[in-house]
Design an enzyme around this catalytic site. Sequence first.
Site, PDB file in Angstrom:
ATOM      1  N   LEU A   1       0.822  -1.215   0.000  1.00 19.19           N
ATOM      2  CA  LEU A   1       0.000   0.000   0.000  1.00 19.19           C
ATOM      3  C   LEU A   1       0.855   1.262   0.000  1.00 19.19           C
ATOM      4  O   LEU A   1       0.506   2.251  -0.666  1.00 19.19           O
ATOM      5  CB  LEU A   1      -0.939  -0.009   1.201  1.00 19.19           C
ATOM      6  CG  LEU A   1      -2.058  -1.058   1.132  1.00 19.19           C
ATOM      7  CD1 LEU A   1      -2.771  -1.165   2.467  1.00 19.19           C
ATOM      8  CD2 LEU A   1      -3.053  -0.718   0.030  1.00 19.19           C
ATOM      9  N   LYS A   2       1.967   1.244   0.713  1.00 24.76           N
ATOM     10  CA  LYS A   2       2.847   2.413   0.740  1.00 24.76           C
ATOM     11  C   LYS A   2       3.423   2.696  -0.646  1.00 24.76           C
ATOM     12  O   LYS A   2       3.471   3.849  -1.098  1.00 24.76           O
ATOM     13  CB  LYS A   2       3.972   2.189   1.755  1.00 24.76           C
ATOM     14  CG  LYS A   2       5.132   3.153   1.660  1.00 24.76           C
ATOM     15  CD  LYS A   2       4.732   4.600   1.875  1.00 24.76           C
ATOM     16  CE  LYS A   2       5.981   5.485   1.872  1.00 24.76           C
ATOM     17  NZ  LYS A   2       5.664   6.902   1.952  1.00 24.76           N
TER      18      LYS A   2
END
Length: 322
Positions: free
Chosen positions: A166-167
Amino acid sequence: MQVGFIGLGNVGGKLAGSVLRNGYDLCVFDLDAARMGDFVARGASAARDPADLMRRCDTVITCLPSPAASAAVVEAMLPEIDETKIWLEMSTTDATEIKRLAGLVSARGGVAVECPVSGGCHRADTANISIFAGCDRATFERVLPLLTTLGRRVLHTGEIGTASVLKVMTNYLATANLLTCCEALVTMKAAGMDLNTAYEAMKISSGTSFVHETESQVILNGSRDISFTMDLVKKDVGLFQDIAQEAGVPLEISPLLLRIFEDGIARYGARELSPNIIRRLEDATGLQINAPGFPAEMVDDEPEEPGYEVIPTGLSKPLLAT
């Protein structure tokens, strides 16, 4: 609890400052002795090396510039890890590597949490940054009090590996935002628009974004200083591209972003500040994209507030398994 922090750079130094400011017993290590000296002057202690820091601390946080740097530090700390130790990885890395390193920590009896941050260095300085936390739910509950001193919004993303994915996705989106802002500002200048007015039009419209409201300001100031460099952009977009390729997604924009930043690196150097990617268009057009009244660097003007867990839309807060 004694907290250790390794990596006192642009982001790490600010996160470590939040640990110290919130009353934790802090021990630090960095290859730059001056950075360590600054923290010692503010009340922290200094370790001789990563192994010494892990030996002395209950919880160790790493915030490093590359997966290779994280791997070297974790492998150096491994002999000192046992069932009393927690490792929090706050670097931006890839899911495969964080899973491998977490497995090494787990094999020694320790606990690993991946918790990359998002929101810019200026928000890291005031603990108003967002944190993604990948680990099992019981571990998340265990480390949440510390995470809420480091950031305001803390999202439990699932098991180890999910936070890194997600980052990387958010950094990909930020890069796309940056390049479209650059093109918009140069085009408005070429079309004869006042850049202060163009900035406001973008800000109050459907075309705004977090990147515009931060990076466009330092672009227009001329400093271009957002404490992030072109090589790091290339790394992050490359990680996103790897995720897409592994999942069989035929992306079109991501490869273009990579080519643009590879060209920027070839022209200006790997350690050039990332907003200076606009120089490619400035050089091509002969235009200078500057305007009065904008800051040389971003400062978070929101007051520091206690952090909290973010619950995803449509879901209810999970119950801790007993």
